[in-house]
Design a protein around this motif. Structure first.
Motif, PDB file in Angstrom:
ATOM      1  N   LYS A  34       4.171   4.605   7.827  1.00 43.03           N
ATOM      2  CA  LYS A  34       3.585   5.813   8.678  1.00 43.03           C
ATOM      3  C   LYS A  34       4.231   5.021  10.118  1.00 43.03           C
ATOM      4  CE  LYS A  34      -0.685   6.999   9.852  1.00 43.03           C
ATOM      5  NZ  LYS A  34      -2.443   6.578   9.089  1.00 43.03           N
ATOM      6  N   ASN A  35       3.977   4.179  10.232  1.00 43.65           N
ATOM      7  CA  ASN A  35       4.228   3.085  11.447  1.00 43.65           C
ATOM      8  C   ASN A  35       5.442   3.916  11.717  1.00 43.65           C
ATOM      9  OD1 ASN A  35       1.828   2.697  12.338  1.00 43.65           O
ATOM     10  ND2 ASN A  35       1.737   1.218  11.285  1.00 43.65           N
ATOM     11  N   PHE A  36       6.355   3.806  10.485  1.00 41.70           N
ATOM     12  CA  PHE A  36       7.632   3.607  11.202  1.00 41.70           C
ATOM     13  C   PHE A  36       8.330   5.039  11.152  1.00 41.70           C
ATOM     14  CE2 PHE A  36       7.322  -0.794   9.958  1.00 41.70           C
ATOM     15  CZ  PHE A  36       7.576  -1.588  10.715  1.00 41.70           C
ATOM     16  N   GLY A  37       7.502   6.211  11.225  1.00 42.18           N
ATOM     17  CA  GLY A  37       7.615   7.696  10.842  1.00 42.18           C
ATOM     18  C   GLY A  37       8.788   8.075  10.297  1.00 42.18           C
ATOM     19  N   VAL A  38       8.220   7.447   8.617  1.00 44.11           N
ATOM     20  CA  VAL A  38       8.681   8.160   7.412  1.00 44.11           C
ATOM     21  C   VAL A  38       8.137   9.023   6.665  1.00 44.11           C
ATOM     22  CG1 VAL A  38       8.922   7.071   4.728  1.00 44.11           C
ATOM     23  CG2 VAL A  38       9.033   5.686   6.735  1.00 44.11           C
ATOM     24  N   GLU A  39       8.794  10.105   6.872  1.00 40.68           N
ATOM     25  CA  GLU A  39       8.014  11.550   5.777  1.00 40.68           C
ATOM     26  C   GLU A  39       6.557  11.530   5.538  1.00 40.68           C
ATOM     27  OE1 GLU A  39      10.892  14.783   5.180  1.00 40.68           O
ATOM     28  OE2 GLU A  39      12.240  13.654   6.507  1.00 40.68           O
ATOM     29  N   GLN A  40       6.300  12.482   5.335  1.00 34.89           N
ATOM     30  CA  GLN A  40       4.407  12.758   4.069  1.00 34.89           C
ATOM     31  C   GLN A  40       5.651  12.087   3.301  1.00 34.89           C
ATOM     32  OE1 GLN A  40       2.015  12.199   6.078  1.00 34.89           O
ATOM     33  NE2 GLN A  40       1.110  11.694   3.894  1.00 34.89           N
ATOM     34  N   GLU A  41       6.416  13.197   3.096  1.00 37.44           N
ATOM     35  CA  GLU A  41       6.619  13.230   1.216  1.00 37.44           C
ATOM     36  C   GLU A  41       6.938  11.807   0.976  1.00 37.44           C
ATOM     37  OE1 GLU A  41       9.106  16.451  -0.568  1.00 37.44           O
ATOM     38  OE2 GLU A  41       8.123  17.476   0.891  1.00 37.44           O
ATOM     39  N   GLU A  42       8.045  11.572   1.492  1.00 34.84           N
ATOM     40  CA  GLU A  42       8.509   9.774   1.507  1.00 34.84           C
ATOM     41  C   GLU A  42       7.451   9.150   0.709  1.00 34.84           C
ATOM     42  OE1 GLU A  42      11.437   8.891  -0.067  1.00 34.84           O
ATOM     43  OE2 GLU A  42      11.639   7.308   0.487  1.00 34.84           O
ATOM     44  N   ILE A  43       6.754   9.568   1.960  1.00 36.60           N
ATOM     45  CA  ILE A  43       5.465   7.834   1.960  1.00 36.60           C
ATOM     46  C   ILE A  43       5.056   8.408   0.073  1.00 36.60           C
ATOM     47  CG2 ILE A  43       3.420   7.578   3.212  1.00 36.60           C
ATOM     48  CD1 ILE A  43       4.305   8.333   5.797  1.00 36.60           C
ATOM     49  N   GLY A  44       4.404   9.539   0.262  1.00 28.02           N
ATOM     50  CA  GLY A  44       3.559   9.442  -1.318  1.00 28.02           C
ATOM     51  C   GLY A  44       4.201   8.594  -2.405  1.00 28.02           C
ATOM     52  N   ARG A  45       5.910   9.133  -2.361  1.00 19.71           N
ATOM     53  CA  ARG A  45       6.454   8.435  -3.473  1.00 19.71           C
ATOM     54  C   ARG A  45       6.892   7.154  -3.137  1.00 19.71           C
ATOM     55  NH1 ARG A  45      10.501  12.944  -2.791  1.00 19.71           N
ATOM     56  NH2 ARG A  45      11.898  11.478  -0.996  1.00 19.71           N
ATOM     57  N   ARG A  46       6.892   6.297  -1.887  1.00 16.55           N
ATOM     58  CA  ARG A  46       7.108   4.805  -1.975  1.00 16.55           C
ATOM     59  C   ARG A  46       5.495   3.974  -2.351  1.00 16.55           C
ATOM     60  NH1 ARG A  46       9.626   3.475   3.559  1.00 16.55           N
ATOM     61  NH2 ARG A  46      12.040   5.042   3.637  1.00 16.55           N
ATOM     62  N   VAL A  47       4.248   4.628  -2.171  1.00 16.05           N
ATOM     63  CA  VAL A  47       3.220   4.489  -2.384  1.00 16.05           C
ATOM     64  C   VAL A  47       3.200   4.493  -3.666  1.00 16.05           C
ATOM     65  CG1 VAL A  47       1.121   4.757  -2.614  1.00 16.05           C
ATOM     66  CG2 VAL A  47       1.830   5.214  -0.316  1.00 16.05           C
ATOM     67  N   ASP A  48       3.959   5.531  -5.229  1.00 12.02           N
ATOM     68  CA  ASP A  48       3.559   5.387  -6.117  1.00 12.02           C
ATOM     69  C   ASP A  48       4.331   4.061  -6.498  1.00 12.02           C
ATOM     70  OD1 ASP A  48       2.247   6.663  -6.372  1.00 12.02           O
ATOM     71  OD2 ASP A  48       3.190   9.456  -6.545  1.00 12.02           O
ATOM     72  N   GLN A  49       5.678   4.396  -5.592  1.00 10.65           N
ATOM     73  CA  GLN A  49       6.509   2.807  -6.538  1.00 10.65           C
ATOM     74  C   GLN A  49       5.812   1.891  -6.087  1.00 10.65           C
ATOM     75  OE1 GLN A  49       9.957   2.729  -4.164  1.00 10.65           O
ATOM     76  NE2 GLN A  49      11.953   4.088  -5.993  1.00 10.65           N
ATOM     77  N   ALA A  50       5.043   1.690  -4.736  1.00  9.00           N
ATOM     78  CA  ALA A  50       5.133   0.618  -4.650  1.00  9.00           C
ATOM     79  C   ALA A  50       3.970  -0.179  -5.544  1.00  9.00           C
ATOM     80  CB  ALA A  50       4.614   0.056  -3.279  1.00  9.00           C
ATOM     81  N   ILE A  51       3.298   0.928  -5.390  1.00  6.81           N
ATOM     82  CA  ILE A  51       1.819  -0.023  -6.581  1.00  6.81           C
ATOM     83  C   ILE A  51       2.500  -0.272  -8.227  1.00  6.81           C
ATOM     84  CG2 ILE A  51       1.072   2.374  -7.695  1.00  6.81           C
ATOM     85  CD1 ILE A  51      -1.116   0.245  -5.991  1.00  6.81           C
ATOM     86  N   LYS A  52       3.203   0.560  -8.303  1.00  9.55           N
ATOM     87  CA  LYS A  52       4.174   0.119  -9.750  1.00  9.55           C
ATOM     88  C   LYS A  52       5.048  -1.235  -9.919  1.00  9.55           C
ATOM     89  CE  LYS A  52       4.711   4.433 -11.952  1.00  9.55           C
ATOM     90  NZ  LYS A  52       5.357   5.583 -11.142  1.00  9.55           N
ATOM     91  N   PHE A  53       5.407  -1.582  -8.797  1.00  7.06           N
ATOM     92  CA  PHE A  53       6.150  -3.178  -8.916  1.00  7.06           C
ATOM     93  C   PHE A  53       5.366  -4.143  -8.456  1.00  7.06           C
ATOM     94  CE2 PHE A  53      10.272  -1.411  -7.154  1.00  7.06           C
ATOM     95  CZ  PHE A  53      11.283  -2.705  -8.306  1.00  7.06           C
ATOM     96  N   VAL A  54       3.788  -3.722  -7.964  1.00  7.20           N
ATOM     97  CA  VAL A  54       3.176  -5.084  -8.380  1.00  7.20           C
ATOM     98  C   VAL A  54       2.131  -5.103  -9.465  1.00  7.20           C
ATOM     99  CG1 VAL A  54       3.271  -4.678  -5.349  1.00  7.20           C
ATOM    100  CG2 VAL A  54       1.486  -3.609  -5.943  1.00  7.20           C
ATOM    101  N   GLN A  55       2.738  -4.281 -10.412  1.00 10.37           N
ATOM    102  CA  GLN A  55       1.712  -3.752 -11.767  1.00 10.37           C
ATOM    103  C   GLN A  55       0.261  -3.633 -11.191  1.00 10.37           C
ATOM    104  OE1 GLN A  55       3.099  -7.573 -12.769  1.00 10.37           O
ATOM    105  NE2 GLN A  55       5.009  -7.052 -12.510  1.00 10.37           N
ATOM    106  N   LEU A  56      -0.809  -3.221 -10.588  1.00  8.25           N
ATOM    107  CA  LEU A  56      -1.388  -2.034 -10.137  1.00  8.25           C
ATOM    108  C   LEU A  56      -1.811  -0.620 -10.748  1.00  8.25           C
ATOM    109  CD1 LEU A  56      -3.240  -3.712  -6.741  1.00  8.25           C
ATOM    110  CD2 LEU A  56      -3.129  -4.787  -9.191  1.00  8.25           C
TER     111      LEU A  56
END
Lengths: 279, 265, 286
Positions: free
Chosen positions: C112-134
């Protein structure tokens, strides 16, 4: 010999009514002068045991005895005189504004006369090799140095048992070996019990006995040597065995028979030598 | 760390003033501040200034350093002077600045008030320059001791002060660490509108509070484990003792006060 | 992104009595997509070094290039934000940076601080949580309700969600239990390979450096003491000892083995069981 120094009888504990049990029906005894290691993965309940011993927490079921006293409201301050604790975070247990003041804190609390205090502070700082830092402020000390001050502070009250509750887990290797060396020197020179709570299996080699906790239950009591033969089980509960023990096990698997389970490099090499010369 | 910013940050030393009992210093400064308001003639002001400057020289801390430490209040002192200069309209007119008249009383009152102000700050900063915070805490505990009888929590207050002193450097380090972590996640603390900057504080403050509470919890537990059960029955390692030099200081100070009453007009 | 330090020095509080030079005339090169371990005892300048990588500190002397960005003593970088977006830093005990109401919001904070679009942020959050295996169920929980290990992972997800090309890890396994440490390092190694990251690991563990790094840089008193491939570098016991470092345990054992039996077993990244077979062979043969 009198009774055990510390005894847990069917102790269960949880933080609240709707919380899961952290300890389930735990029983063990620790004798005077014994050196015990308690290990287990994070959240296995090992640190809770430490806090129960000196009444920082109290169990929902079961009884705990320290030095012949039941740990309860009435005896709590007497119990704390016999139990010295060193906690995990070096910063969060340093009360004084200087090294000297910090060691004094425990003595002041117990109403020790000033002359006696000065004598004990000097003596304990020598024991942990921190005499050159008497007037230092905590933010000018390394983690290992702070933990050594904490040990000195505990020694000054002449306890019967010292509990090291993950006292090395936030230190760098240098700090860690400072603490391990300090403690092993103490073990040799003083008649005191030690309880080392850790998940670093290299720290348990010198213990007389190891208590392994898993999910709130006492999973195993064994000597370090016996413990290191149980690699698969330990891995299953989130622990690891040291390199030497792993190598010894693999060697046995490929047909190199060892007479006893080695604890360190020298022992393993000695075993290999014996095996070699027999061939 | 910036040594000009903190008024009267402790400078280690071994001078007579450093070695005085902190209670002596506090008591003398308290009365000095009180009696500043009794000065009303040039001679009496001169006497008090002489006392302050002499004390400052005795500390063996360089005078320019002490004055530099007062930097943040210089502005106030100068401001007070000019305020009086332009607002007071009594006495003879001395001169005109452009067409604005300056009165004689304005000059004398302005000088007096800003001099009082200066002496006050200077002398109190001498206390903190030559006394460690923990000594001040001990002195306060000892001076407030009589209040224990009316159940004022003197010991607890002193303990609270000393623990705060102990944790200030730790929390400063922590703040720095967290602000770096958040800056790495794109927070900009330095630019943007005031509203933006206020918002940037939240990711800093929340973790700081969380960690401060965690520390407090740990510390309370460690203190309990080390047998802390309040002030009752405690002995003290750090003890304050009144020595010959303290008596000397009191005598000198009383002489100054007597002098003050003779030099008043 | 290639990284290069050219004669970099950094001095804390210059021109005061507290002046302290933390790194001095340091020159290093880190190739894009490599895994580099930085080792040295406390106070050797490791953490000062990594704070230069995303411009938290500015060199007092010398020049640093990170991809197309240049940081030098006398020039301010205009695209600081752009640099920080590309360099993710996982600090020691990263769970101390968590602050949002929910895990999802905290992970989204960086993007968000780096101005990423809302939709893309959602995708990244899902991806990141999977990567850290939570488990995804944790996304709507408060980060302060998680266990210690989960908090660590959640905060790491927050750095990953920035989609950095360079990942800087400052002792990421400190305080974890043995299993936790191993899982965490395996996770970073997988990330390194799958996302083709440049990974810079600051560690005290010679074992981890040996296992994962292509290159090791050893710092001492703010200067580069040694640099090279870990399996070769770690054979020099004398040199390591001088800066209070131990050789990894496997290598130490092989030295001792050689001394006792007069047979040299070279270290070639063998697993423990391979090593056992080799030793058994040697003993039976001689």
């Amino acid at each position: 010999m009198s009774g055990p120094l510390i005894e847990f009888q069917n102790v269960s504990f949880r933080y609240g009514e709707d919380q899961p049990w952290v300890l389930k029906n735990v029983n063990f005894t620790i004798g005077e002068g014994e050196s015990i290691a308690i290990i287990g993965h994070n959240g296995s309940g090992k640190s809770t045991i430490a806090k129960l011993i000196n009444g920082l927490l109290s169990p929902q079921a079961g009884k705990i005895f320290v030095d012949g006293m039941r740990v309860n409201e009435k005896n709590i301050w007497a119990v704390r005189k016999s139990v010295g604790m060193v906690f995990q975070n070096p910063d969060n247990q340093f009360v004084g504004t200087t090294v000297r003041d910090d060691i004094a804190f425990g003595l002041e609390n117990r109403g020790i006369p000033r002359e006696e205090m000065i004598r004990r502070i000097e003596e304990c700082l020598t024991v942990v090799n921190m005499s050159d830092y008497v007037q230092h402020e905590p933010h000018r000390l390394s983690g290992g140095q702070k933990q050594r001050v904490a040990i000195a502070g505990v020694l000054a009250i002449l306890p019967k048992v010292i509990i090291l509750d993950e006292a090395t887990s936030m230190l760098d290797p240098k700090g860690r070996s400072e603490i391990v060396d300090t403690v092993s020197a103490l073990k040799n020179n003083r008649h005191m019990s030690f309880i080392t709570i850790t998940h670093d299996l290299n720290e348990i080699i010198h213990a007389d006995r190891v208590i392994v906790m898993n999910d709130g239950e006492l999973w195993l009591e064994a000597t370090p040597r016996q413990l290191f033969t149980k690699k698969d089980e330990l891995v299953q509960i989130g622990l690891n065995i040291p390199f030497v023990a792993r190598l010894a096990e693999e060697l046995t698997r490929v047909g190199v028979e060892l007479e006893k389970h080695p604890l360190n490099h020298e022992e393993l090499l000695e075993e290999l030598w014996t095996y070699h010369s027999k061939m | 760390m910036n040594n000009t910013l903190i008024i009267g940050q402790y400078v280690p030393g071994n001078s007579l003033v450093h070695r005085l009992d902190p209670r002596t210093k506090i008591v003398i400064i308290f009365f000095f501040v009180f009696f500043i308001f009794f000065a009303n003639s040039p001679a009496s002001y001169g006497l008090l200034t002489l006392f302050a400057i002499t004390s400052a020289l005795t500390t063996k801390i360089k005078l320019p350093y002490i004055l530099k430490g007062l930097k943040p209040v210089w502005f106030l002192i100068v401001f007070t002077f000019f305020l009086h200069l332009f607002v007071t309209k009594e006495g003879e007119v001395l001169l005109h600045i452009f067409t604005y008249p300056i009165y004689s009383d304005a000059v004398s009152q302005g000088t007096a008030i800003s001099l009082r102000f200066f002496l006050l700050i200077m002398v109190t900063s001498l206390l903190t320059l030559t006394t460690t915070p923990i000594e001040i805490t001990d002195a306060i505990e000892s001076l407030l001791h009589p209040l224990k009888r009316i159940n004022f929590p003197v010991h607890e207050l002193a303990l609270m002060m000393s623990i705060s002193l102990r944790f200030i450097p730790t929390l400063i380090q922590e703040t720095e660490k967290i602000s770096k972590a958040q800056a790495s996640r794109g927070v900009d603390f330095k630019t943007g509108s005031i509203k933006d900057r206020m918002q940037a504080i939240v990711p800093l403050l929340v973790p700081l509070f969380v960690s401060a509470f965690k520390r407090a919890e740990d510390l309370a537990m460690a203190m309990e484990a080390r047998g802390y059960q309040g002030g009752e029955g405690r002995t003290k390692l750090r003890q304050l003792r009144v020595e010959k030099r303290d008596i000397l200081a009191y005598v000198l100070f009383v002489c100054v006060l007597i002098g003050l009453f003779f030099t008043r007009s | 992104m290639d990284i290069s330090f050219k004669n970099v020095s950094y001095t804390y509080q210059p021109n005061t009595p507290f002046e302290f030079t933390a790194i001095q005339d340091l020159s290093i090169d880190i190739n894009s997509r490599s895994f580099v371990a930085i080792i040295g005892h406390t106070g050797s300048g490791k953490s000062t070094l990594i704070q230069h990588l995303n411009g938290l500190l500015h060199p007092t002397k010398g020049e640093i290039t990170v991809g197309r960005f240049t940081l030098s003593a006398n020039q301010k970088l205009k695209e600081m934000k752009e640099l920080r977006r590309n360099v993710g830093v996982v600090f020691q005990y990263p769970e101390h940076q968590l602050f949002e109401e929910t895990v999802a919001k905290d992970i989204a904070f960086g993007p968000k601080n780096f101005g990423v679009e809302q939709e893309e942020i959602g995708r990244r959050v899902d991806q990141a949580i999977k990567f850290v295996q939570l488990p995804e169920a944790l996304l709507e929980r408060s980060p302060f309700d998680l266990s210690g290990g989960q908090m660590r992972r959640a905060s790491i997800a927050g750095v990953l969600a920035m989609n950095p090309q360079i990942l800087v890890l400052d002792e990421p396994t400190a305080g974890l239990d043995p299993r936790g440490q191993e899982d965490m390092m395996e996770m970073f190694y997988k990330l390194h390979q799958e996302k083709q990251l440049t990974t810079i690991l600051v560690t005290h563990s010679m074992e981890d450096a040996l296992k994962y790094a292509d290159k090791v840089i050893i710092l001492n008193n703010g200067t580069k003491y040694m640099e090279g491939v870990p399996a070769e570098l770690f054979l020099d016991k004398q040199a390591l000892k001088k800066v209070q470092l131990d050789v990894p345990e496997v290598i130490e054992f092989l030295f001792e083995f050689e001394r006792k039996f007069g047979v040299s077993l070279p270290y070639q990244k063998q697993s423990v069981s391979e090593l056992a077979t080799e030793i058994a062979d040697r003993l039976k043969r001689s």
